[in-house]
Design a protein around this motif. Structure first.
Motif, PDB file in Angstrom:
ATOM      1  N   GLN A   5       7.068 -26.119  -6.060  1.00 41.57           N
ATOM      2  CA  GLN A   5       8.505 -26.318  -5.881  1.00 41.57           C
ATOM      3  C   GLN A   5       8.926 -27.697  -6.368  1.00 41.57           C
ATOM      4  O   GLN A   5       9.968 -27.858  -6.988  1.00 41.57           O
ATOM      5  CB  GLN A   5       8.889 -26.156  -4.412  1.00 41.57           C
ATOM      6  N   PRO A 199      12.176 -16.123   4.580  1.00 43.18           N
ATOM      7  CA  PRO A 199      11.588 -16.937   3.500  1.00 43.18           C
ATOM      8  C   PRO A 199      10.080 -16.812   3.402  1.00 43.18           C
ATOM      9  O   PRO A 199       9.528 -16.912   2.309  1.00 43.18           O
ATOM     10  CB  PRO A 199      12.014 -18.361   3.873  1.00 43.18           C
ATOM     11  N   TYR A 202       8.969 -14.060   0.909  1.00 43.88           N
ATOM     12  CA  TYR A 202       9.408 -14.064  -0.474  1.00 43.88           C
ATOM     13  C   TYR A 202       8.246 -13.858  -1.438  1.00 43.88           C
ATOM     14  O   TYR A 202       8.317 -13.073  -2.385  1.00 43.88           O
ATOM     15  CB  TYR A 202      10.105 -15.392  -0.800  1.00 43.88           C
ATOM     16  N   LEU A 218      13.665 -18.205  -6.777  1.00 44.19           N
ATOM     17  CA  LEU A 218      14.240 -18.977  -5.672  1.00 44.19           C
ATOM     18  C   LEU A 218      15.572 -19.618  -6.080  1.00 44.19           C
ATOM     19  O   LEU A 218      16.514 -19.652  -5.291  1.00 44.19           O
ATOM     20  CB  LEU A 218      13.254 -20.055  -5.234  1.00 44.19           C
ATOM     21  N   LYS A 222      19.135 -18.698  -4.318  1.00 47.34           N
ATOM     22  CA  LYS A 222      19.953 -19.741  -3.709  1.00 47.34           C
ATOM     23  C   LYS A 222      21.366 -19.715  -4.265  1.00 47.34           C
ATOM     24  O   LYS A 222      22.351 -19.882  -3.546  1.00 47.34           O
ATOM     25  CB  LYS A 222      19.311 -21.105  -3.957  1.00 47.34           C
TER      26      LYS A 222
END
Length: 1090
Positions: A5, A199, A202, A218, A222
């Motif tokens: 991330q 979450p 996912y 993601l 979002k």
């Protein structure tokens, strides 16, 4: 998962910038789709390039100005709105040059050390009065081969994406596999599943449905959630960024879904209150924030808040370009002298860039050789000791201009302060030759008749400081001759002559035995006397008989006397001298760097013919004379060259004969080398009537030290060469109206610049002008800001300038509400091109519709201006409590009688209990004339007051409720014990310290700590032990003792030691930490296939 991330966020920020920087193909409002093709000002356009990261690139554009009236203005833009002129510095450099022969302007933009953020679409625009042209080009940045391959794949996937093109799809980077045949399955909306899933599930869902791009998934998820919220509050959000010039106003506008919903505006996290600088407007669903007179402190991040929804933007304030008001001057100097280049700019504290032959000079690269100095608007480049290596062209650049100057350095000439003088001495006396030169380190040799003089007991050679001496004791006849001193290392020689003086003597021997010197001869015979005569120099012999001089004794000696008695043969010597000084030295004419000097020969030549002259000159105020020639100059007229224009000089002359050099003549009157200016430039016709013609021009390109005393305007009929002067005295302006011209004739005009050196060459119009009245329809050019309602506050000045056009001069009339304006408090002033409406102190009675009418004969034009003068509203009326239940109270009131001449945008409600009588705000910006106050304390009695609010702010007086609200509860009686107040005073103490941090430049950062203390301590933030003031870059917050310092987009210079100090009456405490700001290093990593 966390590492993936983090890598994605950095990667996405990089490509989001690149996406916003893509070339703009849409035309801006007001531009035609074929504007550049119609005008065609560009001779050479910039081309798209692919740059290597870390290298320099330069874009060149050329514009033909042969058909332009005014000088073209070039703008370099990135994207749609970002003006790169305000970003000039080390990274972006701009250069402009002009070729006078081809009349072509050349513009250059250089990007120094290209970075990834420089990629994107660029546009250059050139404008000149009513003509303009533009062209676009694109910059691509490539780094290592692996990075270039990754960027190429990503760019390809973005270009071929559908309506979700804003998302990054990394699936194109994965290896392709052969597709396996699968059975048809019912279609499933994966995004709906993800929206409803937790979450933690996912990753499992993505693996089940074959989604490999987890980061893109993601990001899109979002965004989908944000889009669902976006439509709840905002119909239109703020643009990502706005740009405004310093001193101008800017409007930030949003559209909300609910026209009655309250809106809050924030700047760098702090709420903005309505004021004269920040004006709030509400029209239907539109909410507008107007920032007046923007300055550099308004360059910040802004946000608009509606309930829990927010939208953000950034405002960039552009400074006006810094112009150069005093240009650099060329410098001519000698080795070892101090050199100063001085330039003056339009604003104090401006940044300038010094360059020499294309190489920048700064404090890091200049070293001790160069010194940069700032003094207000003056910027000075100092070279302490000039050398031949410093020869070149020096440039100074600002973001609005440039200037250049040449430096010429010559070898330092040896200056003769005292020359050798000719000597005449007698036998056994002492002869001293002495000279003085400017450099005390110079050595030299003495020569006699070309042979070097050797020191001996009788001949002494000395060198003390700048003085060189040759001393000859007991002078002999053999010492006479020419003596020369030659300095070592210089093509220079100083000469003088030593004359040996021996008194004449006569040795007469008659050979008679009688009386001495008596000779008896027979009449008619010849007499021959051989007389020996000595003397140095050779004496002149004179024969005399008695008191009469006999010039030809031998041929005329005949006498009838039998003898000659007392015949005396005598000898005499005549000694020659140096000549008298020349007379009447004067300057007859001057040039740019030269002057013609004349003089009269000396009245007495010393008995020897004058061979020629030596000339010297010096600057007024200087004690040193400079020799102009070392060889004898025979004429009495001399042209002195290589002088500095604008400097006063004086001259003197020496006469030279065979004996030596005379004393200097009297100095000439001071004179100044100066030259006429070049011709004026850009002579144009500004206006023509039936008997006049208005001309405009620009000053000459070359003016010189003499400046300009004015201009002479002349005219003549076409085909004639009889020029008539239009003005008796030179005019100082660069415009002039020639009057009394014949109607219908074709006239030619020319302008001549005048200064102390004379007239310049004339600037002549290329075409004849027909003298006749030009009729132009009247037209009002109403400024954009006056096309809507003009709102101002009571007491402020109103000054509205409305330009118009029309020929002949239109008749201007003002009306208010359809009636000719007669209000003496409203003034008007009209010129040939505009009219001004001004009010010294605005009142509400000045509100209304003002109509401007311009008329020429039966043609007219008009424009309406709506002015609204506002002030703070009055207080609400009839405030009362209508109902009380539980811990709640209902309030109602009526709008104020005086709304301040504008709409009431809300109310502020405050409460106070009868015990403390302290007022606390319950609601702000409440739009309805009623509200319910909750969470009241049982047993207290409350009073309420209400303020009304408009765009000027809150009312000065509140409306206070007529009755009170008593919160009671039946059946409950509580007898509290006496309360003993506890002393909770304590000195400040930090409960959580500051922690050292390392952040990346360009990303906002924050440092926090916690403190407690009573009374509430005063908080002081410091950087490197220096207190941080009201700098908009820093935002300081205190939330219940939790202290936070937010740093907006820190740069490398924001790193250092930060400390926080808390102080109250009982003591103080302090904590500190280190903040390291690192440059951004881009790294990419591919997602791991699950």
């Amino acid at each position: 998962m966390c590492c993936a991330q983090i890598t994605f966020s950095c990667f996405n920020s990089y490509f989001s910038y690149s996406l916003h920087s893509t070339p703009i193909t849409d035309h801006l409002p007001g531009e035609g789709p074929q504007l550049s093709e119609l005008t065609g000002l560009f001779v050479l356009r910039p081309e798209s390039v692919t740059a290597t990261k870390g290298k320099d690139i330069t874009f060149v554009a050329k514009v033909d100005s042969s058909n332009l009236i005014k000088r073209p203005v070039m703008k370099w833009l990135k994207g749609k709105w970002l003006d790169l002129g305000s970003k000039a510095g080390k990274h972006l450099q701009f250069k402009e040059s002009y070729d006078r022969n081809t009349k072509i302007y050349t513009y250059e933009m250089s990007i120094i050390k290209v970075v990834d953020g420089d990629a994107g679409g660029y546009r250059c625009e050139v404008t000149s009065k009513d003509k303009c042209d533009s062209c676009t080009f694109e910059v691509s940045v490539q780094g290592r081969s692996g990075d270039r391959h990754l960027i190429t794949l990503l760019s390809s996937s973005i270009r071929h994406a559908d309506e979700d093109a804003g998302e990054l799809d990394f699936s194109a980077l994965l290896k392709k596999r052969q597709k396996k045949e699968r059975k048809e399955e019912p279609e499933v909306d994966v995004w709906e599943i993800l929206k409803n899933a937790k979450p933690c599930d996912y990753e499992k869902i993505a693996f089940q449905y074959g989604i490999t791009d987890l980061r893109g998934m993601l990001k899109r998820l979002k965004k989908m959630k944000a889009e669902s919220k976006k439509s709840d509050a905002f119909l239109k959000k703020l643009d990502p960024a706005y740009s405004v010039d310093k001193g101008q106003k800017i409007h930030l506008t949003v559209e909300v879904a609910d026209p009655d919903v309250p809106v809050k505006w924030f700047k760098n996290g702090q709420e903005i209150k309505p004021s004269a600088k920040y004006v709030f407007e509400s029209v239907g669903n539109k909410r507008t924030l107007t920032i007046n007179k923007c300055n550099l402190s308004d360059d910040a991040a802004y946000e608009c808040v509606v309930g829990e929804e927010k939208c953000f933007t950034e405002v960039f304030v552009k400074e006006p370009p810094i112009t150069i008001t005093k240009l650099l001057d060329d410098v001519h100097t000698v080795v070892g002298e101090r050199v100063e280049f001085e330039v003056e700019v339009s604003e104090e504290g401006a940044n300038v860039i010094w360059m020499k032959d294309g190489v920048e000079l700064n404090r890091d690269t200049a070293g001790s050789k160069y010194r940069l100095k700032k003094d207000g608007k003056r910027h000075i480049l100092i070279i302490n000791e000039a050398t031949k290596e410093d020869i070149g062209t020096y440039y100074v650049y600002t973001n609005g201009g440039e200037s250049k100057a040449e430096l010429e350095v010559e070898d330092k000439e040896l200056e003769v302060l005292q020359n050798i003088a000719d000597l005449t001495v007698k036998a056994s006396e002492q002869a001293v030759f002495k000279c003085e030169v400017s450099d005390e380190k110079v050595t030299g040799k003495w020569f006699k008749d070309g042979v070097e003089v050797e020191a001996s007991d009788r001949i002494k050679i000395s060198h003390i400081g700048r003085i060189h001496k040759l001393t000859i004791n007991d002078v002999k006849a053999s010492d006479a001759g020419d003596y020369t001193f030659v300095p070592d290392g210089y093509a220079l020689s100083l000469s003088a002559k030593l004359n040996f003086l021996d008194p004449p003597k006569i040795f007469l021997d008659t050979g008679s035995s009688g009386g001495k010197n008596n000779i008896t001869v027979v009449a008619g015979n010849k007499l021959r006397l051989d007389v020996q005569i000595t003397g140095e120099p050779a004496p002149t012999v004179c024969w005399m008989k008695g008191d009469q001089v006999r010039k030809n004794w031998l041929s005329s000696f005949t006498s009838h006397h039998t003898r000659v008695r007392y015949f005396i043969c005598s000898a005499s010597i005549g000694v020659p001298h140096v000549p008298n000084p020349p007379e009447n030295v004067k300057c007859t004419s001057v040039g740019e760097d030269s002057a013609i000097i004349t003089w009269d020969p000396p009245a007495f030549d010393g008995g020897v013919a004058v061979k020629g002259y030596l000339m010297e000159r010096k600057k007024i105020g200087s004690p040193r004379w400079t020799k102009l020639n070392f060889d004898v100059y025979e004429s009495t007229t001399y042209e002195a060259k290589k002088m500095i224009e604008g400097v006063l000089y004086e001259m003197r002359v020496f006469a030279v004969n065979g004996i030596g050099i005379s004393q200097p003549s009297a100095s000439s009157k001071p004179f100044m080398p100066i030259a006429p200016t070049s011709e004026p430039t850009r002579l144009t016709v500004h206006d023509v009537t039936d008997s006049t013609c208005a001309l405009k021009w620009l000053p000459p390109e070359k003016i010189g030290a003499g400046g300009i005393d004015g201009y002479i305007i002349e005219y003549c009929k076409e085909g004639s060469d009889q020029w008539v002067r239009a003005n008796e005295e030179p005019v100082g302006n660069i415009h002039y109206r020639v009057k009394g011209l014949p109607v219908g004739e074709k006239m030619l005009f020319r302008v001549i610049a005048v200064n102390i050196a004379g007239h310049s060459p004339p600037a002549i119009l290329s075409q004849a002008v027909t003298i006749r009245e030009i009729v132009e329809n009247p037209k009002i050019r109403l400024p954009r800001r006056l096309r809507t309602k003009f709102i101002t506050q009571v007491g402020e000045k109103v000054n509205l300038v409305i330009p118009f056009q029309g020929k002949p001069r239109p008749v201007v009339t003002w009306y208010k509400d359809g009636v000719p304006m007669e209000d003496r408090t409203v003034g008007t002033r009209t010129s040939e091109v505009d009219t001004i409406l001004f009010i010294r102190s605005a009142e509400r009675v000045h509100s209304g519709k003002y109509t401007l009418s311009v008329q020429i004969e039966n043609m007219s034009d008009s424009a309406d201006i709506h002015i609204q003068v506002v002030e703070k509203p009055g207080p609400p009326i009839a405030v009362h409590v209508t109902d009380i239940w539980g811990f709640n109270a209902a309030l109602e009131w009526k709008p104020p009688k005086d709304d301040g001449n504008c709409e009431i945008i809300g109310y502020t409600i405050q409460k106070a209990d009868k015990k403390t009588k302290e007022w606390f705000t319950v609601y702000e910006h409440n739009r309805r004339p009623s509200c319910t106050v909750s969470d009241l304390v049982m047993g207290n009695e409350y009073s309420f007051r209400v303020f009304s609010e408009n765009i000027c702010g809150l009312s000065d007086e509140p409306g206070i409720s007529k009755n009170t609200a008593v919160i009671t509860k039946t059946g409950l009686l509580y007898n509290p014990s006496p309360y003993k107040e506890m002393d909770v005073s304590s000195c400040p103490k930090f409960t959580a310290p500051l922690v050292d941090r390392s952040v990346i430049a360009g990303y906002s950062a924050a440092i926090s700590c916690a403190v407690r203390g009573n009374p509430k301590p005063k908080i002081i933030w410091m950087k490197n032990r220096m207190i941080i003031g009201e700098d908009p870059k820093f935002l300081m917050q205190n939330n219940q003792g939790v202290l936070t310092l937010n740093i907006r987009k820190p740069s490398l210079f924001d790193g250092g030691r930060y400390s926080c100090r808390a102080i109250n009456d009982l003591g103080e405490d302090e904590v500190e930490c280190t903040l390291e700001v690192r440059g951004m290093s881009m790294q990419f990593s591919l997602p791991t296939t699950m």
